[in-house]
Structure formats: structure tokens, C-alpha cells
Design an enzyme around this catalytic site. Structure first.
Site, PDB file in Angstrom:
ATOM      1  CE  LYS A 262      -6.317  -6.618  -1.449  1.00  0.00           C
ATOM      2  NZ  LYS A 262      -7.734  -6.343  -1.326  1.00  0.00           N
TER       3      LYS A 262
ATOM      4  CE  LYS B 289     -13.996  -2.249   0.683  1.00  0.00           C
ATOM      5  NZ  LYS B 289     -13.001  -2.359   1.752  1.00  0.00           N
TER       6      LYS B 289
ATOM      7  CE  LYS C 105      -4.479  -1.392   1.624  1.00  0.00           C
ATOM      8  NZ  LYS C 105      -5.618  -1.122   2.479  1.00  0.00           N
TER       9      LYS C 105
HETATM   10  P1  ATP Z   1      -8.692  -1.588   0.604  1.00  0.00           P
HETATM   11  O1  ATP Z   1      -8.133  -1.622  -0.788  1.00  0.00           O
HETATM   12  O2  ATP Z   1      -9.193  -0.239   1.045  1.00  0.00           O
HETATM   13  O3  ATP Z   1      -7.788  -2.275   1.642  1.00  0.00           O
HETATM   14  P2  ATP Z   1     -10.114  -4.036   0.263  1.00  0.00           P
HETATM   15  O4  ATP Z   1     -10.761  -4.212  -1.037  1.00  0.00           O
HETATM   16  O5  ATP Z   1      -8.815  -4.748   0.522  1.00  0.00           O
HETATM   17  O6  ATP Z   1     -10.007  -2.482   0.546  1.00  0.00           O
HETATM   18  P3  ATP Z   1     -10.976  -4.588   2.980  1.00  0.00           P
HETATM   19  O7  ATP Z   1     -12.092  -3.814   3.611  1.00  0.00           O
HETATM   20  O8  ATP Z   1      -9.583  -4.230   3.346  1.00  0.00           O
HETATM   21  O9  ATP Z   1     -11.164  -4.501   1.388  1.00  0.00           O
HETATM   22  O10 ATP Z   1     -11.189  -6.134   3.268  1.00  0.00           O
HETATM   23  C1  ATP Z   1     -12.441  -6.687   3.674  1.00  0.00           C
HETATM   24  C2  ATP Z   1     -12.400  -8.192   3.559  1.00  0.00           C
HETATM   25  O11 ATP Z   1     -12.365  -8.568   2.168  1.00  0.00           O
HETATM   26  C3  ATP Z   1     -11.153  -8.842   4.203  1.00  0.00           C
HETATM   27  O12 ATP Z   1     -11.561 -10.061   4.816  1.00  0.00           O
HETATM   28  C4  ATP Z   1     -10.252  -9.122   3.030  1.00  0.00           C
HETATM   29  O13 ATP Z   1      -9.377 -10.220   3.286  1.00  0.00           O
HETATM   30  C5  ATP Z   1     -11.265  -9.457   1.941  1.00  0.00           C
HETATM   31  N1  ATP Z   1     -10.730  -9.161   0.610  1.00  0.00           N
HETATM   32  C6  ATP Z   1     -10.338  -7.949   0.155  1.00  0.00           C
HETATM   33  N2  ATP Z   1      -9.917  -8.040  -1.112  1.00  0.00           N
HETATM   34  C7  ATP Z   1     -10.041  -9.345  -1.473  1.00  0.00           C
HETATM   35  C8  ATP Z   1      -9.784 -10.074  -2.672  1.00  0.00           C
HETATM   36  N3  ATP Z   1      -9.308  -9.455  -3.742  1.00  0.00           N
HETATM   37  N4  ATP Z   1     -10.044 -11.397  -2.698  1.00  0.00           N
HETATM   38  C9  ATP Z   1     -10.549 -12.041  -1.605  1.00  0.00           C
HETATM   39  N5  ATP Z   1     -10.811 -11.410  -0.443  1.00  0.00           N
HETATM   40  C10 ATP Z   1     -10.568 -10.078  -0.369  1.00  0.00           C
HETATM   41 MG    MG Z   2      -7.737  -4.357   2.330  1.00  0.00          MG
END
Ligand code: ATP
Ligand code: MG
Length: 335
Positions: free
Chosen positions: A197, A200, A114
Site C-alpha cells: 500500500k 505516509k 505495521k
Molecule cells: P500511515 O502509514 O501513517 O497509516 P496512511 O498513508 O495509511 O498513513 P492514514 O492517515 O492512515 O494514511 O489514512 C487516511 C485515509 O487515507 C484513510 O481513509 C485510508 O483508508 C486512506 N488511505 C491511506 N492509504 C491509502 C491508499 N494507499 N490507497 C487508498 N486509500 C488510502
Molecule cells: Mg494508515
């Protein structure tokens, strides 16, 4: 008494929820709610480790709440709440900051991802957020945490913190929490780059399918998803060497509740155009009802706020009792 079957998991209100959040986390929450006592929270204090528009934060917090409920989490049977409304999380996080060793945090790969090249310029919160995550979990003495693959290392850190606290203070207060990572969607990758990955925070909307995308948007995004010029792979070895194909097949298998092996077998040698149409059909079929329900719930702020308010009250009772024990153990005098 330590509860033996308690779950805590959180989702950040840092943007629109996507397929990774659904397949890696929320879909599993729905299954696990029958077996475990569950605490699900919207982790807004994690979201602000990177810039969030204050005008959008409250709305996004409601959107995550709506997505939990629309996906099938029962707000009556589980505790749904907003992290910042339960101050015991941050109180315990400070104590954990004094237990956690700097070297442990230096090893966190998500921080490196990040922060990128601009390490000197990111917030201290982004660096220390795994400590707050450990507090989120351990303030409820949670035994299990359903998460995507990307959170595995943070769960290991949580166990290290629990163990060091227990050793330092000669107690068995904190459980050694286990991650629950299962299904074929534990690591959904970006639709633009199969080695990154799905997130968001990715600037490209075409990198992810959002839970509130319309059927047309879903079809368009899958059509435009990056692939290679060959037909679909015919065995697992070939598939793992082609990250974009492997990712689309993983999504296909997760939505059809079949193994990746079966997904490869069913689609071997097909043209991507045909496969993408089948994939779009199943994603639309599963996501459209959730999307419709999110939109309906978002029209009723009073209801969503009342769910979070009730959850907060339940969470505070549990969290306060654990924090009091921690204060006793470390010798902090309460008035
Ligand atoms: P950010 O980019 O702001 O970190 P994010 O998309 O990673 O957002 P989070 O809110 O950090 O989302 O994660 C919420 C849940 O979704 C966590 O359990 C995380 O492991 C899962 N998660 C996030 N991205 C993925 C992905 N690409 N595949 C599977 N699980 C995911
Ligand atoms: Mg995350």
C-alpha cells in the site's frame, strides 16, 4: 434521535499526504459533503501510536487541515477539527476497550503489517488504536465512514463494538456504521512495489506522490515508478497479474473519472514511457492547484487554527451529549 446521514472520517498527521489519501479518502469527502452532515478530523492521537517528532506534529496537523480545505472541503459547512482537542473520543475509547474482546483485535491485519517482525516492541496504542477509531466514529453516532480499502476491517470492528455495546446494555444508541469505499483509487499501491500500500510511513519518498510535490517531482516519481518490460496490458486478466501496471492504470482511471476497464482499453499495447508521460500530465493537472493552495494556506496559521477552533467547539457539543448518554446507560454517576 439518531442522525441518519452523518459522516465521520479522519486522516493522520503522520507525514505528507499522498495520492492514496487523496483518491481513497479526501476526494470522496469533497463529493459527500453535499449529501451528508460531515465531521472530518485530523487524528493526531492515532499518529502518535508510532513515533512522531514533537517539533513536527503541530505543523503536520495544520498541513492536513490545509489539505482538506485546498482539496475543496468547505470549512463553514462541515466540522473540521483535531481529534485530541475533543477529549470525549478518548473517554469513550476506554469504555469501548472494556467492551472489545482481545480476540477481535488479534485479528486486525493492519497491526500485523505495521508491527512486522518486531511485535513485542511496538506500542500498546498501535495494537488498540482500532478501539479509539471506533470511538471517533461512534461518539458522533456517525452512520457512514468514507475510507480507503485498508480500513474496511477496522470498520467491521466498529460495528462489532457498537453491536456488543447495544446488546450488553439493552440499548439502540449506536448505529451500525457503514464504510463508503468507492472509485478506482480505493487502494493505491506503492510506486516502488505494486503489492504494498502507498503509505505516509514508507521510508522511501519515491514510493508515493505527495499532495505538496512540485510538478517536476511528480514527473520524476512517475518516470521512476517500477514497471515490467512488457507494453501495457490489453485486458483485465493480464492487468491484474501485473501489480505495478495495474496500479498506474488505477491512478490513471481515478484521475480521469473512468473505469479501470476503460483505462486498460485506452492504453492497451502502449509503451510505458508514453503512458507515464500521459499519466504525469493528468496527475500534475489535478494536483498542482491543490499543492499551490496548501502552500498558500500554510502561510496563514491564524486562519487554520481558527478553523480548527471553531470545529472543536461544534464537535464537543455533539460528543458530550453522546458521552453523557453512555454514562447514563452504563451507570456511571456524573457529579
Ligand atoms: P500511515 O502509514 O501513517 O497509516 P496512511 O498513508 O495509511 O498513513 P492514514 O492517515 O492512515 O494514511 O489514512 C487516511 C485515509 O487515507 C484513510 O481513509 C485510508 O483508508 C486512506 N488511505 C491511506 N492509504 C491509502 C491508499 N494507499 N490507497 C487508498 N486509500 C488510502
Ligand atoms: Mg494508515
Amino acid at each position: 434521535m439518531n442522525p441518519s446521514n452523518r459522516i465521520l472520517s479522519g486522516v493522520q498527521p503522520s507525514g505528507d499526504l499522498h495520492l492514496g489519501n487523496y483518491l481513497g479518502a479526501i476526494k470522496n469527502f469533497v463529493k459527500l459533503q453535499k449529501e451528508y452532515e460531515c465531521f472530518f478530523c485530523v487524528v493526531d492521537l492515532h499518529a502518535i501510536t508510532v513515533w512522531q517528532d514533537p517539533k513536527q506534529l503541530a505543523q503536520r496537523t495544520r498541513e492536513v487541515t490545509a489539505a482538506f480545505i485546498a482539496s475543496g472541503i468547505d470549512p463553514e459547512q462541515n466540522v473540521l477539527f483535531n481529534q485530541s482537542q475533543v477529549p470525549q473520543h478518548t473517554q469513550l475509547a476506554w469504555i469501548f476497550s472494556c467492551v472489545t474482546r482481545l480476540g477481535w483485535l488479534n485479528r486486525m491485519t493492519q497491526f500485523k503489517d505495521k508491527a512486522g517482525k518486531d511485535k513485542e516492541n511496538v506500542s500498546v496504542g498501535l495494537f488498540s488504536y482500532p478501539v479509539l477509531m471506533a470511538a471517533d466514529i461512534l461518539i458522533y453516532l456517525a452512520t457512514h465512514v468514507p475510507v480507503g480499502e485498508d480500513q474496511k476491517q477496522h470498520l467491521e470492528l466498529t460495528r462489532d463494538i457498537a453491536q456488543k455495546f447495544n446488546n450488553d446494555f439493552n440499548t439502540d444508541l449506536f448505529p451500525l456504521t457503514e464504510p463508503l469505499i468507492f472509485g478506482e483509487g480505493t487502494r493505491v499501491m506503492s510506486l516502488r512495489d505494486g503489492t504494498k500500500k502507498m503509505s505516509k510511513s514508507d521510508p522511501s519518498e519515491y514510493s508515493r506522490i505527495m499532495l505538496n510535490d512540485s510538478p517536476d517531482q511528480i514527473v520524476q516519481k512517475i518516470k521512476k515508478a517500477k514497471t515490467d518490460p512488457l507494453p501495457l496490458p490489453s485486458d483485465a486478466k493480464d492487468a491484474t497479474q501485473r501489480p505495478e501496471a495495474f496500479n498506474l492504470l488505477s491512478i490513471f482511471s481515478a484521475f480521469n473519472d473512468i473505469t479501470i476497464k476503460d483505462a486498460i482499453h485506452q492504453n492497451a499495447g502502449k509503451d510505458f514511457s508514453v503512458f507515464k508521460q500521459n499519466l504525469a500530465d493528468i496527475v500534475v493537472e489535478k494536483i498542482a492547484p491543490i499543492s499551490k493552495e496548501i502552500n498558500k494556506l500554510m502561510d496563514d496559521h491564524t486562519y487554520l487554527d481558527s478553523v480548527m477552533d471553531k470545529g472543536k467547539n461544534k464537535a464537543i457539543i455533539e460528543a458530550d451529549s453522546v458521552l453523557n448518554k453512555v454514562y447514563d446507560i452504563i451507570g456511571i454517576k456524573k457529579s
